[in-house]
Design an enzyme around this catalytic site. Structure first.
Site, PDB file in Angstrom:
ATOM      1  N   CYS A 198      35.722   8.734  77.365  1.00 42.64           N
ATOM      2  CA  CYS A 198      37.118   8.359  77.135  1.00 42.64           C
ATOM      3  C   CYS A 198      37.598   7.332  78.177  1.00 42.64           C
ATOM      4  O   CYS A 198      37.170   6.193  78.139  1.00 42.64           O
ATOM      5  CB  CYS A 198      37.985   9.614  77.069  1.00 42.64           C
ATOM      6  N   HIS A 227      35.643  13.580  74.338  1.00 39.90           N
ATOM      7  CA  HIS A 227      35.348  14.281  75.598  1.00 39.90           C
ATOM      8  C   HIS A 227      34.245  15.318  75.397  1.00 39.90           C
ATOM      9  O   HIS A 227      34.541  16.483  75.116  1.00 39.90           O
ATOM     10  CB  HIS A 227      36.586  15.040  76.070  1.00 39.90           C
ATOM     11  N   GLU A 262      32.722  16.883  77.454  1.00 43.73           N
ATOM     12  CA  GLU A 262      32.872  17.941  78.478  1.00 43.73           C
ATOM     13  C   GLU A 262      33.839  19.034  78.019  1.00 43.73           C
ATOM     14  O   GLU A 262      33.997  20.052  78.678  1.00 43.73           O
ATOM     15  CB  GLU A 262      33.318  17.342  79.819  1.00 43.73           C
TER      16      GLU A 262
END
Ligand code: GLN
Length: 217
Positions: free
Chosen positions: A89, A188, A190
Site C-alpha cells: 500500500c 495489505h 499483513e
C-alpha cells in the site's frame, strides 16, 4: 551451513507491528533461519538482506524518513543494488516512479522510484470506502486458493514499465506487481491472516542471499 537472513521493517509509521509479526511467522513456517527487526537508521538498512515498506501514509513516511538523515537515499541505493523489498500500500507508493491523486493531482512527495510504475493514490476513495476482495494470485503456487485482499485507501497501478510483471488484478485494475526482487501490493497482506505473500518475499530474500554467497566463493 544454513543461510541466515535478516529482514528489516521500516519502523517509522503505519502497520509496522503487523508486518513484523507476519514476516516472523513466514520465516518460521518456511523453516528459514533469521530474524525480523525494525530499521530506522542508515547503518541498520546497510546490514539487512531484505526490507518491508509497510502500509500507512506514504507522505508521512517519506517526510519522516527524510528528516531521519536522508535514509531514503540509502534505501534507494540498496534496492538498486538488488536488495529484495516488499512494499504494501503506502510502501508500494513509495517505491513508484510517480504518484498522483485525482483530487490534488501530482503529489509532490519524495519517492524512491526503484519500481517502474505510476500509481494513483486513494483510487478507491477514502477510509470509509475500505473493503476486502478475493484475489487470484498465481505466483503463490499451483494450489492457488484466493488471497483475501484488504484495501484501505488503496492505490492502483496505472502504468507499468517493460520489466514489471502484473501479479494481481481486481476488477481489471492492477493491484499487485513484481519487478525482479521488488514486490508491490495495493492491499495489505499483513492484515489477511495469510502469510503467503510474506513467504514469497522471504523466499526471494533467501534466494538472493544464497546467490550472492555463491558468487563470492
Ligand atoms: N493512501 C495512503 C497513501 O497514499 C496509503 C494507504 C495505506 O497504506 N493503507 O499513502
Amino acid at each position: 551451513m544454513k543461510t541466515k537472513i535478516s529482514v528489516g521493517v521500516l519502523g517509522i509509521q503505519g502497520d509496522i507491528e503487523e508486518n513484523k509479526t507476519v514476516a516472523q511467522e513466514a520465516l518460521n513456517r518456511s523453516n528459514v533461519k533469521g530474524n525480523v527487526k525494525f530499521v530506522r537508521y542508515a547503518e541498520e538498512i546497510e546490514k539487512i538482506d531484505g526490507l518491508i515498506l509497510p502500509g500507512g501514509e506514504s507522505t508521512v513516511i517519506s517526510t519522516l524518513a527524510t528528516i531521519q538523515g536522508g535514509i531514503l537515499h540509502t534505501i534507494k541505493r540498496r534496492i538498486a543494488e538488488g536488495m529484495p523489498v516488499l512494499g504494501t500500500c503506502a510502501g508500494m507508493i513509495m517505491l513508484a516512479k510517480r504518484a498522483y491523486d485525482r483530487v490534488v493531482g501530482e503529489t509532490r512527495q519524495q519517492l524512491l522510484s526503484n519500481l517502474d510504475i505510476v500509481v494513483e493514490r486513494n483510487a478507491f476513495g477514502r477510509q470509509d470506502d475500505s473493503f476486502e476482495a478475493k484475489l487470484s494470485i498465481p505466483i503463490l503456487g499451483k494450489n492457488n486458493k484466493f488471497f483475501k485482499g484488504v484495501f484501505i485507501r488503496a492505490p492502483i497501478v496505472i502504468e507499468v514499465g517493460a520489466a514489471v510483471d502484473i501479479i494481481a488484478k481486481f476488477n481489471n485494475r492492477i493491484v499487485g506487481v513484481r519487478q525482479g526482487n521488488i514486490i508491490g501490493t495495493s492491499f495489505h497482506p499483513e492484515l489477511s491472516d495469510d502469510d503467503r505473500i510474506h513467504r514469497q518475499f522471504i523466499k526471494t530474500v533467501l534466494d538472493c542471499k544464497r546467490h550472492k554467497g555463491a558468487q563470492q566463493i
